[in-house]
Motif scaffolding. Structure first.
Motif, short mmCIF file in Angstrom:
data_model
loop_
_atom_site.label_atom_id
_atom_site.label_comp_id
_atom_site.label_asym_id
_atom_site.label_seq_id
_atom_site.Cartn_x
_atom_site.Cartn_y
_atom_site.Cartn_z
N PHE A 22 0.82 -1.21 0.00
CA PHE A 22 0.00 0.00 0.00
C PHE A 22 0.85 1.26 0.00
O PHE A 22 0.55 2.23 -0.70
CB PHE A 22 -0.96 0.01 1.19
CG PHE A 22 -2.21 -0.78 0.96
CD1 PHE A 22 -3.06 -0.51 -0.11
CD2 PHE A 22 -2.53 -1.83 1.81
CE1 PHE A 22 -4.21 -1.24 -0.32
CE2 PHE A 22 -3.68 -2.57 1.61
CZ PHE A 22 -4.52 -2.28 0.53
N ILE A 23 1.93 1.27 0.76
CA ILE A 23 2.81 2.44 0.80
C ILE A 23 3.46 2.66 -0.56
O ILE A 23 3.51 3.78 -1.07
CB ILE A 23 3.86 2.29 1.92
CG1 ILE A 23 3.19 2.41 3.28
CG2 ILE A 23 4.98 3.32 1.77
CD1 ILE A 23 4.08 2.05 4.45
N VAL A 24 3.95 1.61 -1.18
CA VAL A 24 4.58 1.72 -2.51
C VAL A 24 3.56 2.21 -3.53
O VAL A 24 3.87 3.08 -4.35
CB VAL A 24 5.21 0.37 -2.93
CG1 VAL A 24 5.61 0.38 -4.39
CG2 VAL A 24 6.41 0.06 -2.05
N MET A 25 2.34 1.68 -3.50
CA MET A 25 1.31 2.10 -4.45
C MET A 25 0.96 3.57 -4.23
O MET A 25 0.80 4.32 -5.20
CB MET A 25 0.06 1.23 -4.30
CG MET A 25 0.22 -0.16 -4.87
SD MET A 25 -1.19 -1.26 -4.58
CE MET A 25 -2.58 -0.26 -5.00
N PHE A 26 0.85 4.01 -2.98
CA PHE A 26 0.53 5.40 -2.68
C PHE A 26 1.62 6.33 -3.20
O PHE A 26 1.33 7.34 -3.84
CB PHE A 26 0.33 5.58 -1.18
CG PHE A 26 0.12 7.02 -0.78
CD1 PHE A 26 -1.10 7.63 -0.99
CD2 PHE A 26 1.15 7.75 -0.21
CE1 PHE A 26 -1.29 8.96 -0.64
CE2 PHE A 26 0.97 9.07 0.14
CZ PHE A 26 -0.25 9.68 -0.07
N VAL A 27 2.87 6.01 -2.92
CA VAL A 27 3.98 6.84 -3.37
C VAL A 27 4.03 6.87 -4.90
O VAL A 27 4.22 7.94 -5.50
CB VAL A 27 5.32 6.34 -2.77
CG1 VAL A 27 6.51 7.00 -3.45
CG2 VAL A 27 5.35 6.56 -1.28
N TYR A 28 3.84 5.75 -5.55
CA TYR A 28 3.86 5.68 -7.01
C TYR A 28 2.75 6.54 -7.61
O TYR A 28 3.00 7.35 -8.52
CB TYR A 28 3.73 4.23 -7.47
CG TYR A 28 3.67 4.07 -8.96
CD1 TYR A 28 4.82 4.17 -9.73
CD2 TYR A 28 2.47 3.83 -9.60
CE1 TYR A 28 4.78 4.04 -11.11
CE2 TYR A 28 2.41 3.70 -10.98
CZ TYR A 28 3.56 3.79 -11.72
OH TYR A 28 3.50 3.67 -13.08
N LYS A 33 0.87 11.59 -10.33
CA LYS A 33 -0.01 12.76 -10.35
C LYS A 33 0.80 14.06 -10.24
O LYS A 33 0.51 15.04 -10.93
CB LYS A 33 -1.03 12.69 -9.22
CG LYS A 33 -2.10 11.65 -9.45
CD LYS A 33 -3.05 11.55 -8.29
CE LYS A 33 -4.04 10.43 -8.52
NZ LYS A 33 -4.91 10.20 -7.37
N ALA A 34 1.81 14.08 -9.39
CA ALA A 34 2.65 15.26 -9.23
C ALA A 34 3.41 15.57 -10.52
O ALA A 34 3.51 16.74 -10.92
CB ALA A 34 3.63 15.08 -8.07
N TYR A 35 3.93 14.56 -11.16
CA TYR A 35 4.64 14.77 -12.43
C TYR A 35 3.68 15.31 -13.48
O TYR A 35 4.01 16.26 -14.20
CB TYR A 35 5.27 13.47 -12.93
CG TYR A 35 5.87 13.62 -14.30
CD1 TYR A 35 7.12 14.21 -14.46
CD2 TYR A 35 5.16 13.23 -15.44
CE1 TYR A 35 7.66 14.39 -15.71
CE2 TYR A 35 5.70 13.40 -16.70
CZ TYR A 35 6.95 13.98 -16.84
OH TYR A 35 7.46 14.17 -18.09
N ASP A 36 2.50 14.72 -13.59
CA ASP A 36 1.52 15.16 -14.57
C ASP A 36 1.14 16.62 -14.34
O ASP A 36 1.08 17.41 -15.27
CB ASP A 36 0.27 14.27 -14.52
CG ASP A 36 -0.79 14.70 -15.51
OD1 ASP A 36 -0.46 14.80 -16.71
OD2 ASP A 36 -1.95 14.93 -15.09
N TYR A 37 0.89 16.98 -13.09
CA TYR A 37 0.51 18.35 -12.76
C TYR A 37 1.66 19.31 -13.07
O TYR A 37 1.45 20.37 -13.66
CB TYR A 37 0.12 18.43 -11.29
CG TYR A 37 -0.87 19.52 -10.98
CD1 TYR A 37 -2.19 19.40 -11.35
CD2 TYR A 37 -0.47 20.68 -10.32
CE1 TYR A 37 -3.11 20.39 -11.05
CE2 TYR A 37 -1.38 21.68 -10.02
CZ TYR A 37 -2.70 21.52 -10.39
OH TYR A 37 -3.59 22.51 -10.11
#
Length: 131
Positions: A22-28, A33-37
């Motif tokens: 879950f932590i890896v999925m959240f960070v990924y 999203k941050a890169y896209d924005y």
């Protein structure tokens, strides 16, 4: 070792693995999203390509950049008012939007819209420099 300790360690290991996944999925997902924005701040495409449609907006003197962004989003000229705020903040037109009525097109990029909304400010600044 008894059976309770073995089962307890297996359950504990499973919980740690699930938590790590879950932590890896959240960070990924957050990184994507941050890169896209961040990419859209500098390379946002216009709403339409080709001719587009012209829409008039009215910018009041008390409107903040966020208010203007929300108006542009409501009228269908941009996708995201918060992104407009960041784009204006990072542009050469920061703080130079002049109140008035503007005809903007859905085929314009944000940079072009900002250029139109700050044209009077730039002209006034040039007149002051020439005096």
């Amino acid at each position: 070792m008894d059976i309770k300790q073995i089962i307890g360690s297996i359950v504990e290991t499973c919980i740690k693995i699930v938590a790590a996944v879950f932590i890896v999925m959240f960070v990924y997902n957050t990184a994507i999203k941050a890169y896209d924005y961040g990419y859209r701040v500098f390379a946002e495409e216009p709403m339409t390509f080709g001719e587009g449609r012209t829409i008039s907006i009215y910018v009041k003197s008390e409107d903040s950049v966020k208010d203007i962004g929300e108006t542009l989003q409501e009228k269908g000229l941009i996708r995201d008012a918060n992104l407009f705020y960041i784009q204006e903040l990072l542009s050469e037109y920061h703080g130079k939007i002049v109140p008035g009525i503007y005809d903007l097109n859905t085929s314009m990029k944000v940079e072009e819209m900002l250029e139109i909304m700050t044209a009077d400010y730039v002209e006034a600044e040039e007149e002051d420099d020439s005096k």
